[in-house]
Design an enzyme around this catalytic site. Sequence first.
Site, mmCIF file in Angstrom:
data_model
loop_
_atom_site.group_PDB
_atom_site.id
_atom_site.type_symbol
_atom_site.label_atom_id
_atom_site.label_comp_id
_atom_site.label_asym_id
_atom_site.label_seq_id
_atom_site.Cartn_x
_atom_site.Cartn_y
_atom_site.Cartn_z
ATOM 1 N N GLY A 18 0.879 -1.231 0.031
ATOM 2 C CA GLY A 18 -0.037 -0.074 0.239
ATOM 3 C C GLY A 18 0.901 1.287 0.173
ATOM 4 O O GLY A 18 0.250 2.267 -0.757
ATOM 5 N N ASN A 24 -6.997 4.920 9.642
ATOM 6 C CA ASN A 24 -6.636 3.676 10.162
ATOM 7 C C ASN A 24 -6.696 3.669 11.756
ATOM 8 O O ASN A 24 -6.808 2.514 12.197
ATOM 9 C CB ASN A 24 -5.113 3.168 9.572
ATOM 10 C CG ASN A 24 -4.241 4.511 9.865
ATOM 11 O OD1 ASN A 24 -4.336 5.633 9.203
ATOM 12 N ND2 ASN A 24 -3.167 4.222 10.521
ATOM 13 N N CYS A 46 3.069 0.377 12.942
ATOM 14 C CA CYS A 46 4.345 0.900 12.590
ATOM 15 C C CYS A 46 4.991 1.518 13.657
ATOM 16 O O CYS A 46 6.137 1.734 13.694
ATOM 17 C CB CYS A 46 4.384 1.292 11.325
ATOM 18 S SG CYS A 46 2.851 1.961 10.589
ATOM 19 N N THR A 51 9.583 -7.349 -12.315
ATOM 20 C CA THR A 51 8.525 -8.758 -12.668
ATOM 21 C C THR A 51 7.745 -9.104 -11.564
ATOM 22 O O THR A 51 7.824 -8.803 -10.647
ATOM 23 C CB THR A 51 9.797 -9.914 -12.644
ATOM 24 O OG1 THR A 51 10.856 -9.834 -13.667
ATOM 25 C CG2 THR A 51 8.997 -11.052 -13.130
ATOM 26 N N SER A 90 -4.108 -2.263 -0.280
ATOM 27 C CA SER A 90 -3.197 -3.124 0.026
ATOM 28 C C SER A 90 -3.440 -4.514 0.426
ATOM 29 O O SER A 90 -4.692 -4.725 1.099
ATOM 30 C CB SER A 90 -2.574 -2.412 1.367
ATOM 31 O OG SER A 90 -1.323 -3.399 1.854
ATOM 32 N N GLY A 91 -2.854 -5.687 -0.103
ATOM 33 C CA GLY A 91 -3.215 -7.027 0.095
ATOM 34 C C GLY A 91 -3.539 -7.420 1.541
ATOM 35 O O GLY A 91 -4.579 -8.019 1.820
ATOM 36 N N HIS A 92 -2.535 -7.088 2.537
ATOM 37 C CA HIS A 92 -2.554 -7.563 3.757
ATOM 38 C C HIS A 92 -3.543 -6.811 4.679
ATOM 39 O O HIS A 92 -3.896 -7.588 5.700
ATOM 40 C CB HIS A 92 -1.279 -7.635 4.552
ATOM 41 C CG HIS A 92 -0.796 -6.343 5.122
ATOM 42 N ND1 HIS A 92 -0.728 -5.909 6.270
ATOM 43 C CD2 HIS A 92 -0.219 -5.184 4.267
ATOM 44 C CE1 HIS A 92 -0.184 -4.532 6.461
ATOM 45 N NE2 HIS A 92 0.089 -4.093 5.537
ATOM 46 N N GLN A 151 -7.308 1.157 4.132
ATOM 47 C CA GLN A 151 -8.184 0.779 5.208
ATOM 48 C C GLN A 151 -9.691 0.490 4.789
ATOM 49 O O GLN A 151 -10.507 -0.220 5.553
ATOM 50 C CB GLN A 151 -8.061 1.710 6.490
ATOM 51 C CG GLN A 151 -6.688 1.851 7.252
ATOM 52 C CD GLN A 151 -6.562 0.309 7.854
ATOM 53 O OE1 GLN A 151 -7.330 -0.581 8.160
ATOM 54 N NE2 GLN A 151 -5.385 0.059 8.157
#
Length: 385
Positions: free
Chosen positions: A70, A154, A326, A239, A202-204, A182
């Site tokens: 993200g 968030n 974080c 890639t 964001s994936g996670h 979020q």
Amino acid sequence: MIYLDHNATTPVRPEVFDAMLPWLRDGYGNPSSVYALGQRARAAVEKAREQVAALVGAAEASEIIFTSCGSEADVLGVGGGAWQARDESGGKRRKIVTTRLEHDALRLLGSQLRRRGFEIFEAACGRDGVTDAADLASAVDEQTAVVSVMHANNETGVFQPVAAAAAAARRAGALIHVDAVQSAGKEELDAKAMEVDTLAISGHKLNAPKGVGALYVRRGVRLSPVVTGHQERGRRGGTENTASIVALGAACELARRDLSAARAHALALRRRIEAAALKIPGALLNGEPDDRLPNTSHLSFPGLDGHALVVALDLEGICVSSGPACSSGASTPSHVLTAMGVPTEAATASIRVSTGWGTTDADADRFLAALPGAVARLRAVPSSL
Ligand code: PLP
């Protein structure tokens, strides 16, 4: 273990894990290779692009660029947009208009852009955690390169005035970026209807693994690439991470399918959690009570240290957080609570509870059974402050 920190990260859903596994094992071809092994990977990446496009409400799959997270999607949207707009305007557009609530990925980018000659305007925020739309709009002018506003915060989950920001950006010919990291998977997203230029996910945060994200880029919008290379039609080199991209696509499809049921479940859990937690003497809810993410509660229990409460709950097998993941570990008020004007004694005594896929009523009840005792014990020890 009771996991109530889904705004920090989420578990990978089994269906997502199953979808990505073949691409780690046998499907290792480079999606840019012309032979069949590569072309199978290419097809998987393109299917995922369609799945992501459907979740965010893109008009075309080609409007999706895959990134490593993200943060990278945010930096490509705002930084890539800012450099492009500055160059195309012959140096005239060198202002970023944003909020005081953005994630550190963008706050630190702002500091970097400031050192490189950009002006950064951060609009004021109310006590309810909502950015002042009029203050923000008043700063947007012909010198503005990018207007950047998060969709939902968030920490508090509070929605921000994206529509007003997008309208102000359009009037001034500036780009509008939305950090939807979020809100993706928790609330309906429609990039087309929101009339935004770029939007990050964001994936996670939506039950895919860490290390994959995506940026919606409205057709026709030009960005200066952050990672150069030929992939993603020259907009993001490197890639493609086939397995993680497939996982993100699968997670987006599940999130879209389950959205209304997941939302209703999250709202019911939130009501249950807040009704009981706010009965604790002195407890407070931070942020606008209604217009926020269904899964997020930001609570203060003045008279204790929020970090100590996180540790006390952890000892009982319950994960919550006392600030963004974080930066947690520090008992200083977060920039979000500071911008909202939450008094220090409430800000440093706060925890964030965020539910998600897999959270049950029993999880909420175990948390609620542990919370009053943990709060009372910490309040009884003055040194825990
Ligand atoms: N934006 C917001 C609002 C976030 O909450 C986060 C992560 O906490 C990010 C961006 C960064 O996403 P990632 O961890 O994938 O880099």
